[in-house]
Design a protein around this motif. Structure first.
Motif, PDB file in Angstrom:
ATOM      1  N   MET A   1      15.670 -74.671 -24.033  1.00  0.00           N
ATOM      2  CA  MET A   1      16.674 -75.395 -22.909  1.00  0.00           C
ATOM      3  C   MET A   1      17.600 -76.163 -24.129  1.00  0.00           C
ATOM      4  N   ARG A   2      18.668 -76.114 -23.524  1.00  0.00           N
ATOM      5  CA  ARG A   2      19.822 -76.936 -24.388  1.00  0.00           C
ATOM      6  C   ARG A   2      20.421 -77.976 -23.396  1.00  0.00           C
ATOM      7  N   ILE A   3      20.665 -79.030 -23.724  1.00  0.00           N
ATOM      8  CA  ILE A   3      21.078 -80.287 -22.802  1.00  0.00           C
ATOM      9  C   ILE A   3      22.277 -80.954 -23.699  1.00  0.00           C
ATOM     10  N   ALA A   4      23.222 -81.097 -23.037  1.00  0.00           N
ATOM     11  CA  ALA A   4      24.448 -81.818 -23.479  1.00  0.00           C
ATOM     12  C   ALA A   4      24.267 -83.301 -23.062  1.00  0.00           C
ATOM     13  N   ILE A   5      24.427 -84.140 -24.094  1.00  0.00           N
ATOM     14  CA  ILE A   5      24.410 -85.612 -23.853  1.00  0.00           C
ATOM     15  C   ILE A   5      25.620 -86.137 -23.832  1.00  0.00           C
ATOM     16  N   LEU A   6      26.408 -86.819 -22.880  1.00  0.00           N
ATOM     17  CA  LEU A   6      27.609 -87.366 -22.651  1.00  0.00           C
ATOM     18  C   LEU A   6      27.629 -88.789 -22.546  1.00  0.00           C
ATOM     19  N   ALA A   7      28.311 -89.690 -23.022  1.00  0.00           N
ATOM     20  CA  ALA A   7      28.549 -91.138 -22.752  1.00  0.00           C
ATOM     21  C   ALA A   7      30.117 -91.374 -22.957  1.00  0.00           C
ATOM     22  N   ASP A   8      30.304 -92.431 -22.047  1.00  0.00           N
ATOM     23  CA  ASP A   8      31.548 -93.227 -22.303  1.00  0.00           C
ATOM     24  C   ASP A   8      32.795 -92.136 -21.906  1.00  0.00           C
ATOM     25  N   VAL A   9      32.680 -91.553 -20.845  1.00  0.00           N
ATOM     26  CA  VAL A   9      33.933 -90.674 -20.701  1.00  0.00           C
ATOM     27  C   VAL A   9      35.130 -91.179 -20.239  1.00  0.00           C
ATOM     28  N   HIS A  10      34.942 -92.474 -19.621  1.00  0.00           N
ATOM     29  CA  HIS A  10      36.163 -93.193 -19.271  1.00  0.00           C
ATOM     30  C   HIS A  10      37.305 -92.548 -18.860  1.00  0.00           C
ATOM     31  N   ALA A  11      37.182 -91.917 -18.041  1.00  0.00           N
ATOM     32  CA  ALA A  11      38.307 -91.461 -16.926  1.00  0.00           C
ATOM     33  C   ALA A  11      39.226 -90.484 -17.971  1.00  0.00           C
ATOM     34  N   ASN A  12      38.803 -90.057 -18.951  1.00  0.00           N
ATOM     35  CA  ASN A  12      39.641 -89.168 -19.768  1.00  0.00           C
ATOM     36  C   ASN A  12      39.123 -87.602 -19.593  1.00  0.00           C
ATOM     37  N   LEU A  13      39.859 -86.959 -18.724  1.00  0.00           N
ATOM     38  CA  LEU A  13      39.540 -85.673 -18.201  1.00  0.00           C
ATOM     39  C   LEU A  13      39.655 -84.519 -19.339  1.00  0.00           C
ATOM     40  N   ALA A  14      40.894 -84.785 -19.995  1.00  0.00           N
ATOM     41  CA  ALA A  14      41.031 -83.787 -21.265  1.00  0.00           C
ATOM     42  C   ALA A  14      40.076 -83.703 -22.086  1.00  0.00           C
ATOM     43  N   ALA A  15      39.569 -84.978 -22.660  1.00  0.00           N
ATOM     44  CA  ALA A  15      38.378 -84.917 -23.565  1.00  0.00           C
ATOM     45  C   ALA A  15      37.282 -84.592 -22.923  1.00  0.00           C
ATOM     46  N   LEU A  16      36.956 -84.765 -21.461  1.00  0.00           N
ATOM     47  CA  LEU A  16      35.674 -84.204 -20.890  1.00  0.00           C
ATOM     48  C   LEU A  16      35.712 -82.518 -20.877  1.00  0.00           C
ATOM     49  N   GLU A  17      36.929 -81.989 -20.410  1.00  0.00           N
ATOM     50  CA  GLU A  17      36.902 -80.656 -20.452  1.00  0.00           C
ATOM     51  C   GLU A  17      37.036 -79.935 -21.875  1.00  0.00           C
ATOM     52  N   ALA A  18      37.270 -80.713 -22.661  1.00  0.00           N
ATOM     53  CA  ALA A  18      37.198 -79.967 -24.095  1.00  0.00           C
ATOM     54  C   ALA A  18      35.600 -80.174 -24.687  1.00  0.00           C
ATOM     55  N   VAL A  19      35.109 -81.167 -24.243  1.00  0.00           N
ATOM     56  CA  VAL A  19      33.590 -81.372 -24.529  1.00  0.00           C
ATOM     57  C   VAL A  19      32.908 -80.168 -23.935  1.00  0.00           C
ATOM     58  N   LEU A  20      33.191 -80.269 -22.608  1.00  0.00           N
ATOM     59  CA  LEU A  20      32.524 -79.233 -21.570  1.00  0.00           C
ATOM     60  C   LEU A  20      32.549 -77.696 -22.243  1.00  0.00           C
ATOM     61  N   ARG A  21      33.918 -77.352 -22.659  1.00  0.00           N
ATOM     62  CA  ARG A  21      33.954 -75.985 -23.317  1.00  0.00           C
ATOM     63  C   ARG A  21      33.396 -75.948 -24.463  1.00  0.00           C
ATOM     64  N   HIS A  22      33.381 -76.871 -25.245  1.00  0.00           N
ATOM     65  CA  HIS A  22      32.655 -76.918 -26.476  1.00  0.00           C
ATOM     66  C   HIS A  22      31.365 -76.561 -26.401  1.00  0.00           C
ATOM     67  N   ALA A  23      30.749 -77.379 -25.484  1.00  0.00           N
ATOM     68  CA  ALA A  23      29.349 -77.201 -25.279  1.00  0.00           C
ATOM     69  C   ALA A  23      28.779 -75.781 -24.884  1.00  0.00           C
ATOM     70  N   GLU A  24      29.639 -75.241 -23.847  1.00  0.00           N
ATOM     71  CA  GLU A  24      29.580 -74.055 -23.315  1.00  0.00           C
ATOM     72  C   GLU A  24      29.505 -72.838 -24.542  1.00  0.00           C
ATOM     73  N   ALA A  25      30.602 -72.770 -25.276  1.00  0.00           N
ATOM     74  CA  ALA A  25      30.963 -72.010 -26.389  1.00  0.00           C
ATOM     75  C   ALA A  25      29.843 -72.242 -27.504  1.00  0.00           C
ATOM     76  N   GLN A  26      29.366 -73.139 -27.629  1.00  0.00           N
ATOM     77  CA  GLN A  26      28.178 -73.630 -28.857  1.00  0.00           C
ATOM     78  C   GLN A  26      27.104 -73.354 -28.590  1.00  0.00           C
ATOM     79  N   ALA A  27      26.604 -73.787 -27.502  1.00  0.00           N
ATOM     80  CA  ALA A  27      25.340 -73.900 -27.133  1.00  0.00           C
ATOM     81  C   ALA A  27      24.595 -73.430 -25.829  1.00  0.00           C
ATOM     82  N   ALA A  28      25.667 -73.222 -24.876  1.00  0.00           N
ATOM     83  CA  ALA A  28      25.361 -72.558 -23.404  1.00  0.00           C
ATOM     84  C   ALA A  28      24.328 -73.625 -22.819  1.00  0.00           C
ATOM     85  N   THR A  29      24.916 -74.638 -22.532  1.00  0.00           N
ATOM     86  CA  THR A  29      23.996 -75.852 -22.100  1.00  0.00           C
ATOM     87  C   THR A  29      23.339 -75.279 -20.927  1.00  0.00           C
TER      88      THR A  29
END
Ligand code: ZN
Length: 261
Positions: A1-29
């Protein structure tokens, strides 16, 4: 199982979307854990809440989540942070505010384990908290003293903290003069979870990094390999800055995104 751990998103949707895309591409969380401060500072608080809720994220509360709903005051905030909190408060729906207010201060989790606050620490691998276990909402874990106080209260083998927006690993041990050591985690740093001692990890901040690297930071836990890996992800910083300018958010909050401070 792979789990992505996020902190301090701070209402920055562009950053959040980039992280979610990266997590899916790298690790299929398979799951997402969030260490608080989903809102405040940034321009898209409701959108970030909706995105994380839609993915069934296990989350704890940060000081900004509480301040944005008015559950705690902004007296301890600097003027920019207080301005942003008032701006955010006016934009949250009742449902957003109810969600934020219902977030627990501490959660327990583990791969394949139900991550509910009611389940308690028993049998859990990880404790999730925004600040420290001594002061879950407010305290920064950035000194040996704070780290030891946190570790003393940690009932699970490992814990994740946020709040400082800096990726760090804390290793306790008698061989260290202060009883523990804090290590900054660079992009791509992979650490094996020890079998013989506790560990604390801060995955860094998604929406407002503060270690001089403006790229969004997050971590992936691989439960088979028993490893934690920190990743840095580029995102469209000017896009977030434009939205903040349009919203009239404080200048320093806009500028700091580009320098990662
Ligand atoms: Zn924060």
């Amino acid at each position: 199982m792979r789990i992505a751990i996020l902190a301090d998103v701070h209402a920055n949707l562009a950053a959040l979307e980039a992280v979610l895309r990266h997590a899916e591409a790298q690790a299929a969380t398979d799951a997402l854990w969030c260490l608080g401060d989903t809102v405040d500072y940034g321009p898209q608080p409701s959108e970030c809440i909706a995105r994380l809720r839609g993915l069934g994220t296990v989350a704890v509360a940060g000081n900004h989540d509480r301040a944005a709903t008015g559950a705690i005051g902004t007296e301890e905030f600097n003027p920019d942070a207080a301005t942003a909190a008032v701006w955010t408060r006016a934009r949250l729906s009742q449902d957003d505010a109810a969600y934020l207010n219902a977030l627990p201060e501490v959660a327990y989790a583990g791969a394949g384990r139900d991550a509910s606050p009611e389940a308690g620490a028993s049998g859990a691998e990880f404790t999730l908290v925004h600040g420290t276990l001594r002061d879950p909402i407010w305290e920064y874990l950035h000194s040996h003293e704070a780290a030891l106080a946190h570790l003393e209260r940690q009932q699970t083998p490992f814990s994740f903290v946020g709040h400082t927006h800096i990726p760090v690993l804390v290793l306790p041990g008698d061989e260290f003069p202060h009883g523990c050591e804090l290590y900054h985690l660079e992009d791509g740093a992979r650490r094996q979870l020890p079998g013989d001692r506790k560990l604390v990890i801060n995955p860094g901040g998604v929406g407002q990094p503060r270690d001089g690297d403006p790229r969004a930071a997050y971590a992936v836990y691989d439960s088979e390999q028993k490893t934690i890996t920190v990743h840095r992800v580029e995102y469209d910083i000017p896009a977030t800055q434009r939205l903040m300018e349009d919203a009239g958010l404080p200048r320093w909050l806009i500028e700091r995104l580009a320098i990662g401070r």
